[in-house]
Design an enzyme around this catalytic site. Sequence first.
Site, mmCIF file in Angstrom:
data_model
loop_
_atom_site.group_PDB
_atom_site.id
_atom_site.type_symbol
_atom_site.label_atom_id
_atom_site.label_comp_id
_atom_site.label_asym_id
_atom_site.label_seq_id
_atom_site.Cartn_x
_atom_site.Cartn_y
_atom_site.Cartn_z
ATOM 1 C CD GLU A 198 -2.996 -1.073 0.237
ATOM 2 O OE1 GLU A 198 -3.012 -0.099 -0.541
ATOM 3 O OE2 GLU A 198 -3.810 -2.014 0.182
ATOM 4 C CG HIS A 225 -4.556 0.097 6.008
ATOM 5 N ND1 HIS A 225 -5.927 0.242 6.035
ATOM 6 C CD2 HIS A 225 -4.318 -1.099 5.396
ATOM 7 C CE1 HIS A 225 -6.491 -0.809 5.463
ATOM 8 N NE2 HIS A 225 -5.538 -1.641 5.073
ATOM 9 C CG HIS A 268 -7.301 -5.432 8.124
ATOM 10 N ND1 HIS A 268 -6.665 -6.579 7.698
ATOM 11 C CD2 HIS A 268 -7.028 -4.486 7.178
ATOM 12 C CE1 HIS A 268 -6.040 -6.338 6.550
ATOM 13 N NE2 HIS A 268 -6.244 -5.070 6.226
ATOM 14 C CG HIS A 288 -9.568 -3.401 3.091
ATOM 15 N ND1 HIS A 288 -8.970 -3.417 1.854
ATOM 16 C CD2 HIS A 288 -8.542 -3.526 3.979
ATOM 17 C CE1 HIS A 288 -7.659 -3.576 1.994
ATOM 18 N NE2 HIS A 288 -7.376 -3.630 3.280
#
Length: 274
Positions: A117, A141, A143, A212
């Site tokens: 990413e 980032h 989850h 996501h």
Amino acid sequence: MQRILSSWFVQGMVKATSDMWLKGWDERNGGNVSLRLDAADVEPYRDEFYPAPRCVELSQPRTELAGCWFLVTGSGKFFRNVQLDPADTLVLLQITDDGMAYHIHWGLSNGGLPTSELASHFQSHAVRKAVSGGKDRVIMHCHATNLIALSFVLELDEARFTRLLWEGSTECLVVFPDGIGIVPWMVPGTDGIGSATSEQMKTHTLVLWPHHGIFGTGPTLDEAFGLIDTAEKSAEILVKVLSMGGMKQTITREELIALGERFGVTPHAGAIAL
């Protein structure tokens, strides 16, 4: 032992990734973090850099970040293992002066590349660096379980989603008054999802990737972690409330306005108007 392993930025990344894994947000190799550094931060450790750093071309030029240094989690690396071997799971890189590529100066001792990413991170870093006047240095980032769960049952409207998170926990409006941005479901690891996310980062510090995960930003690793943690806590409360039949009472619009006035923040206009 390399001195860089005891640096504030490596130790900070070890703590952040460990905390994220313990929260259950980063299973297997899920999640990624990047921290923008100054040249002065890395200067004391130059003697430990690779003598011939690998050069990797960027998928998109990032002239706004030319010359910038970043500590980034590696692609395919498990967050639960960062504390065991930071030199293998992290990477210190510098974007070239023309913004077309980056050099790997330390880390990934067993090979590999930065997070898949990376394009999304750099796109968001460029935006947040501009809108915050250089203050925001972290893109995170993960989850986050309950935020993902809500993306299946709530309307994917940023004003409505934001309002419910604010109502789920009193501190939320104070911590993220600009609300939560939302992008459509998109294939991860692409320039497209990076562009959509960075567009939301112009006006939000949190961006939801439905089904996501979540992207968050802040000036420090602690601030970015705390931002996501706050939103995720509210999401957990909302999941429980919805499973018990829904709200019978909540924080009212007038009370949210008073909360914003007390703490000197301006609430997201669309969310406060609902």
